[in-house]
Design an enzyme around this catalytic site. Structure first.
Site, short mmCIF file in Angstrom:
data_model
loop_
_atom_site.label_atom_id
_atom_site.label_comp_id
_atom_site.label_asym_id
_atom_site.label_seq_id
_atom_site.Cartn_x
_atom_site.Cartn_y
_atom_site.Cartn_z
N PRO A 82 37.47 32.30 105.90
CA PRO A 82 37.37 30.84 105.75
C PRO A 82 38.47 30.26 104.86
O PRO A 82 38.67 29.05 104.85
CB PRO A 82 35.99 30.65 105.10
CG PRO A 82 35.77 31.90 104.33
CD PRO A 82 36.38 33.00 105.17
N LEU A 83 39.18 31.14 104.15
CA LEU A 83 40.30 30.70 103.31
C LEU A 83 41.65 31.04 103.95
O LEU A 83 42.67 31.11 103.26
CB LEU A 83 40.20 31.33 101.92
CG LEU A 83 38.95 30.94 101.12
CD1 LEU A 83 38.91 31.67 99.80
CD2 LEU A 83 38.91 29.44 100.91
N GLY A 84 41.65 31.21 105.28
CA GLY A 84 42.90 31.50 105.96
C GLY A 84 43.56 32.76 105.45
O GLY A 84 44.78 32.81 105.24
N ARG A 85 42.75 33.81 105.27
CA ARG A 85 43.23 35.11 104.78
C ARG A 85 43.95 34.98 103.44
O ARG A 85 44.94 35.67 103.18
CB ARG A 85 44.13 35.79 105.82
CG ARG A 85 43.41 36.01 107.14
CD ARG A 85 44.22 36.75 108.15
NE ARG A 85 43.50 36.83 109.42
CZ ARG A 85 42.62 37.76 109.73
NH1 ARG A 85 42.33 38.70 108.85
NH2 ARG A 85 42.02 37.76 110.91
N GLY A 121 48.65 29.60 98.87
CA GLY A 121 49.73 28.93 99.59
C GLY A 121 50.82 29.90 99.98
O GLY A 121 50.62 31.13 100.01
N TYR A 137 36.42 49.82 108.19
CA TYR A 137 37.07 49.44 106.94
C TYR A 137 37.27 50.72 106.13
O TYR A 137 36.35 51.22 105.50
CB TYR A 137 36.24 48.45 106.14
CG TYR A 137 36.00 47.11 106.79
CD1 TYR A 137 36.73 46.70 107.91
CD2 TYR A 137 35.04 46.23 106.29
CE1 TYR A 137 36.51 45.46 108.50
CE2 TYR A 137 34.83 44.99 106.88
CZ TYR A 137 35.55 44.61 107.98
OH TYR A 137 35.32 43.39 108.56
N PHE A 191 45.43 32.23 102.32
CA PHE A 191 46.49 31.21 102.32
C PHE A 191 46.09 29.98 101.52
O PHE A 191 46.90 29.40 100.80
CB PHE A 191 46.82 30.83 103.77
CG PHE A 191 47.93 29.81 103.88
CD1 PHE A 191 49.24 30.19 103.70
CD2 PHE A 191 47.65 28.49 104.17
CE1 PHE A 191 50.27 29.26 103.81
CE2 PHE A 191 48.66 27.55 104.28
CZ PHE A 191 49.99 27.94 104.09
N PHE A 192 44.81 29.58 101.64
CA PHE A 192 44.38 28.38 100.92
C PHE A 192 44.07 28.66 99.46
O PHE A 192 43.74 27.74 98.71
CB PHE A 192 43.18 27.75 101.62
CG PHE A 192 43.54 27.12 102.94
CD1 PHE A 192 44.31 25.97 102.98
CD2 PHE A 192 43.14 27.69 104.13
CE1 PHE A 192 44.68 25.40 104.18
CE2 PHE A 192 43.50 27.12 105.34
CZ PHE A 192 44.27 25.98 105.38
#
Length: 344
Positions: A210-213, A219, A63, A215-216
Site C-alpha cells: 500500500p506504500l508503493g513498495r 520517495g 519468502y 516509495f511513499f
C-alpha cells in the site's frame, strides 16, 4: 513518534473472520528486500506489533524460501497465537525446492502440510493461492482447499492475482474470504473490475504494497539506499527513466502531507484505509519506528475534497509496469473449464 492510536478490528469477508484493520506484511524481514534481517530483532518487532493491536500477520512459504514462516512460528510460540489471524500462501516453490506455479490437489495439500509444520500450527487462519495455475481449473484447486477446511487444517480461503471470472468460479465452489491485491496510489487497476466483484460477492480485500513498495515512505531517494540484492532495484518503476516521472507523484503527495501535518507514507496509507471498512492494508516494515508511523495513519482523516485531490494526483498515472518482463505476474489469471480436467 506517531500518535498512540488503537487499531480497530474489521470483518474480513462474510464467513466470520475478523482481523485488525491494519496488518503486517512480513516478507521484507526474510526475502526480496535486501538481506534477511536479524531474527531476534524481527521477533521483537512482531511482538511489538501485537502489543499495538496488530493481529493480522501475512507470510508465505516462498519468502526465504521457508525462513519467514519459520520466523513467524518462533514469534508465535510465546503464548501469542490465540490472539492472531495468521495468513500464509504458497507459490513459486514446492516441497523439493522446485520453482513453478501448481494448483493440483496433491501439491495444494503437500504445501499446506509444510506450512503448518514450519509455523508450528494445527490450523492456518487464512490460506491463499497467490498465483493461479492457468493449467488447472480453479474448481479443482479450490475443491482441495475446501477439503482442507473440512479437515480443520485451514479456516478461510484466499486468492490473489485472479481475474474476476476466476474469483466467481472459485467462490461458487467454496466461499472465498479474501482477495489479496496490490492497491495503492500508484497501483489502481484493480478498481475497475476486481474490487467491484469482491464487494458484490462479500469478499474482503487485503491490500499489499500500500506504500508503493516503500516509495511513499522515502520517495526517489529510496533507490539510492537499496542493496544490490533488493528486488526493487530492478523493478521498472524504480528505473531512472521512470523514476523522474514518478517523483512528481511523490512530491505532490508530500505537499498535501505537509499541509496536514503527517508524513507522505501516512497519507498514502490513509488513502487506502479510506477505501472502505472491508479493506485491510498490510504494509511491511522491519523497524519499530516505521510500524508506529504506519499505525499512526489510522488517525489521519481525509475529507471528500482531500480524497478527490489525491485521486486527481494518482490519475496522472505512474510510469513503469509493476514487474519487469522477466517475471510473469499472472495478473487477472484465467483457468481452463472444469470439463477439461483429466487429473495428474
Amino acid at each position: 513518534m506517531a500518535a498512540r492510536v488503537t487499531v480497530p478490528r474489521i470483518k474480513m469477508g462474510s464467513q466470520g473472520l475478523e482481523v485488525s484493520a491494519q496488518g503486517l506484511g512480513c516478507m521484507g524481514m526474510s526475502a526480496f528486500y535486501g538481506p534477511p534481517k536479524p531474527e531476534p530483532d524481527m521477533i521483537k518487532l512482531i511482538h511489538y506489533a501485537i502489543s499495538r493491536g496488530i493481529t493480522h500477520l501475512d507470510t508465505a512459504n516462498f519468502y526465504g524460501p521457508y525462513t519467514n514462516e519459520i520466523l513467524i512460528g518462533k514469534a508465535l510460540k510465546e503464548g501469542k497465537r490465540e490472539t492472531m489471524q495468521l495468513a500464509t500462501k504458497f507459490a513459486f516453490i514446492d516441497q523439493d525446492g522446485q520453482s513453478g506455479i501448481r494448483g493440483d490437489p496433491a501439491h495444494v495439500r503437500a504445501v499446506c502440510e509444510g506450512s503448518l509444520k514450519r509455523l508450528g500450527l494445527d490450523c492456518i487462519d487464512l490460506y491463499y493461492q497467490p498465483r493461479i495455475d492457468t493449467n488447472v481449473p480453479i474448481e479443482v484447486t479450490v475443491g482441495e482447499f475446501k477439503k482442507l477446511v473440512e479437515e480443520g487444517k485451514i479456516k478461510y480461503i484466499g486468492l490473489s492475482e485472479a481475474s474476476a471470472s476466476t474469483i466467481r468460479r472459485a467462490h461458487a465452489v467454496h466461499p472465498i474470504t479474501a482477495i489479496q491485491l496490490e492497491w495503492s496510489l500508484w497501483s489502481r487497476d484493480v478498481e475497475e473490475e476486481i474490487i467491484p466483484t469482491c464487494r458484490e460477492l462479500g469478499i474482503g480485500i487485503v491490500a499489499y504494497s500500500p506504500l508503493g513498495r516503500g516509495f511513499f515512505s522515502s520517495g526517489p531517494k529510496l533507490v539510492e539506499n537499496l542493496t544490490d540484492d533488493d528486488y526493487r532495484k530492478h523493478m521498472p518503476r524504480f528505473q531512472a527513466e521512470n523514476l523522474e516521472h514518478n517523483k512528481n507523484l511523490y512530491e505532490r503527495v508530500n505537499a498535501i502531507a505537509s499541509r496536514k501535518g503527517c508524513t507522505p507514507s501516512q497519507l498514502a496509507l490513509a488513502w487506502v484505509h479510506h477505501q472502505g471498512n472491508d479493506v485491510c492494508p498490510i504494509p511491511g516494515t522491519t523497524k519499530i519506528e516505521n510500524l508506529d508511523q504506519n499505525i499512526g495513519a489510522l488517525s489521519v482523516k481525509l475529507s471528500a475534497e482531500e480524497m478527490a485531490e489525491l485521486e486527481s494526483i494518482a490519475s496522472a498515472g505512474v510510469k513503469g509496469e509493476r514487474y519487469g518482463p522477466e517475471v510473469s505476474t499472472w495478473q487477472n489469471s484465467e483457468t481452463p473449464p472444469l470439463s477439461t480436467w483429466k487429473g495428474i
